[in-house]
Write a protein that holds these residues in place. Structure first.
Motif, PDB file in Angstrom:
ATOM      1  N   MET A   1      57.521  42.853  44.977  1.00 35.17           N
ATOM      2  CA  MET A   1      57.226  43.111  43.170  1.00 35.17           C
ATOM      3  C   MET A   1      55.579  43.090  43.577  1.00 35.17           C
ATOM      4  O   MET A   1      54.855  42.376  44.230  1.00 35.17           O
ATOM      5  CB  MET A   1      57.910  42.644  42.408  1.00 35.17           C
ATOM      6  N   ALA A   2      55.484  44.814  42.583  1.00 36.01           N
ATOM      7  CA  ALA A   2      53.856  44.789  42.890  1.00 36.01           C
ATOM      8  C   ALA A   2      53.572  44.112  41.486  1.00 36.01           C
ATOM      9  O   ALA A   2      53.984  43.468  40.742  1.00 36.01           O
ATOM     10  CB  ALA A   2      54.074  46.506  42.398  1.00 36.01           C
ATOM     11  N   ALA A   3      51.878  43.840  42.634  1.00 40.40           N
ATOM     12  CA  ALA A   3      50.882  42.790  41.693  1.00 40.40           C
ATOM     13  C   ALA A   3      51.187  43.580  39.720  1.00 40.40           C
ATOM     14  O   ALA A   3      50.528  44.546  39.650  1.00 40.40           O
ATOM     15  CB  ALA A   3      49.692  43.103  41.874  1.00 40.40           C
ATOM     16  N   ALA A   4      50.860  42.585  38.893  1.00 37.25           N
ATOM     17  CA  ALA A   4      50.441  43.006  37.183  1.00 37.25           C
ATOM     18  C   ALA A   4      49.388  43.879  37.485  1.00 37.25           C
ATOM     19  O   ALA A   4      48.227  43.047  38.042  1.00 37.25           O
ATOM     20  CB  ALA A   4      50.587  41.931  36.521  1.00 37.25           C
ATOM     21  N   ALA A   5      49.226  44.587  36.728  1.00 37.39           N
ATOM     22  CA  ALA A   5      47.762  45.128  36.354  1.00 37.39           C
ATOM     23  C   ALA A   5      47.220  44.761  36.142  1.00 37.39           C
ATOM     24  O   ALA A   5      47.429  43.746  34.895  1.00 37.39           O
ATOM     25  CB  ALA A   5      48.236  46.814  36.180  1.00 37.39           C
ATOM     26  N   VAL A   6      46.141  44.976  36.109  1.00 32.01           N
ATOM     27  CA  VAL A   6      44.783  43.584  35.837  1.00 32.01           C
ATOM     28  C   VAL A   6      44.271  44.748  34.908  1.00 32.01           C
ATOM     29  O   VAL A   6      43.835  45.775  34.518  1.00 32.01           O
ATOM     30  CB  VAL A   6      43.739  43.008  36.419  1.00 32.01           C
ATOM     31  N   ALA A   7      44.084  44.007  33.374  1.00 29.48           N
ATOM     32  CA  ALA A   7      43.115  44.828  32.302  1.00 29.48           C
ATOM     33  C   ALA A   7      41.742  44.816  32.180  1.00 29.48           C
ATOM     34  O   ALA A   7      41.218  43.562  32.874  1.00 29.48           O
ATOM     35  CB  ALA A   7      43.996  43.787  31.438  1.00 29.48           C
ATOM     36  N   SER A   8      40.996  45.467  31.865  1.00 32.66           N
ATOM     37  CA  SER A   8      39.828  45.774  31.011  1.00 32.66           C
ATOM     38  C   SER A   8      39.427  46.665  30.130  1.00 32.66           C
ATOM     39  O   SER A   8      40.592  46.728  29.608  1.00 32.66           O
ATOM     40  CB  SER A   8      39.188  46.624  33.174  1.00 32.66           C
TER      41      SER A   8
END
Length: 292
Positions: free
Chosen positions: A1-8
């Motif tokens: 499973m791909a890592a969750a995107a980091v919000a910025s």
């Protein structure tokens, strides 16, 4: 499973921009406004939200992080801190809360809160003047003290205890606890500059000194020979906490004898701030800490 995107988010932060007379060090007379320092370099940054990072930066490993902490003080009691009676109440009550929190975070028994700052900021980017900075969020990346003013500061507060522990080679730091006073932070949040990817980052190579005279901040924080402003480096990474809540606090080393743990920081203009974002009201307590 791909890592969750980091919000910025994106925004602006100020950094060292050199002097008008080409000298390495700056000066400012707070009374007259005379200075050889250029206006800050406006650095466009992308700032990652610590809330969405995995693992999250924390104090033990990175020198900064977010912790859960609910104070017993009300917003009104915090905001009264600029009056003598309110100041004493914060020093008598809130300092004890902060000392216990810092002991839990650091594992240290030597924790000495010694000063606090209340800041209220409703300005927009570009509205700052030098004579307003002592009462506003400081939109210039900095560390509170470097290897010179850090040692001076801890000796001033802890005296012989500091002398003995420094001689023993103990790590020591100025640890700050920073929190919102009355509403979640939506304007001028605090930015942490992660310099772990910058080879040989040090107080000497990546900070510039500004020597103040007639400094109104002396009445609040005591004497300090110079301020330390961050020089830009493309290897920096930028982190913040979105909408810091009342039951949360930021903890960080604003000076550290272990330079890998010091956290350059500063308020930044968040492009995502709503036009009607409330005035940012925050309180910061600074503590001297020795580590075992």
């Amino acid at each position: 499973m791909a890592a969750a995107a980091v919000a910025s988010t994106t925004g602006l932060i100020g950094m060292w921009n050199g002097t008008k007379d080409s000298k390495e060090e700056g000066f400012i007379d707070w009374k007259s406004g005379s200075t050889n320092v250029h206006d800050p370099l406006e650095v466009k940054i992308e700032v990652e939200d610590i809330r969405s990072m995995s693992p999250q930066p924390d104090y033990e490993h990175n020198g900064y992080g977010i912790v859960k902490h609910k104070s017993s003080l009300t917003p009104e009691q915090f905001l009264a801190g600029n009056d003598p009676e309110g100041k004493k109440f914060i020093e008598d009550v809130y300092f004890k809360e902060v000392a216990e929190l810092v002991k839990q975070i650091t594992g240290s028994d030597v924790v000495a809160p010694y000063v606090f700052r209340i800041r209220q900021n409703s300005m927009k980017a570009g509205e700052f003047a030098a004579n307003k900075l002592s009462h506003a969020a400081l939109p210039v990346a900095h560390v509170d003290r470097d290897h010179v003013t850090g040692e001076d500061g801890v000796r001033e507060i802890l005296g012989d205890v500091a002398d003995e522990l420094i001689k023993k080679g103990k790590r020591y730091a100025q640890v700050n606890i920073w929190r919102t006073i009355d509403q979640p932070i939506e304007k001028w949040p605090l930015c942490f500059i992660n310099h772990s990817g910058v080879k040989d980052w040090s107080y000497k190579t990546h900070l510039a000194r500004i020597y103040p005279t007639n400094d109104p901040r002396v009445a609040i924080r005591g004497e300090k020979a110079h301020d330390s402003v961050v020089k830009y480096d493309p290897g920096y990474k930028y982190h913040y906490v979105s909408k810091l809540e009342l039951d949360e606090a930021l903890v960080f080393s604003s000076f550290d004898s272990d330079v890998t743990k010091v956290s350059p920081h500063g308020a930044f203009w968040d492009d995502a701030s709503p036009d009607n974002a409330p005035t940012r009201r925050s309180i910061e307590v600074r503590c001297w800490v020795f580590f075992d």
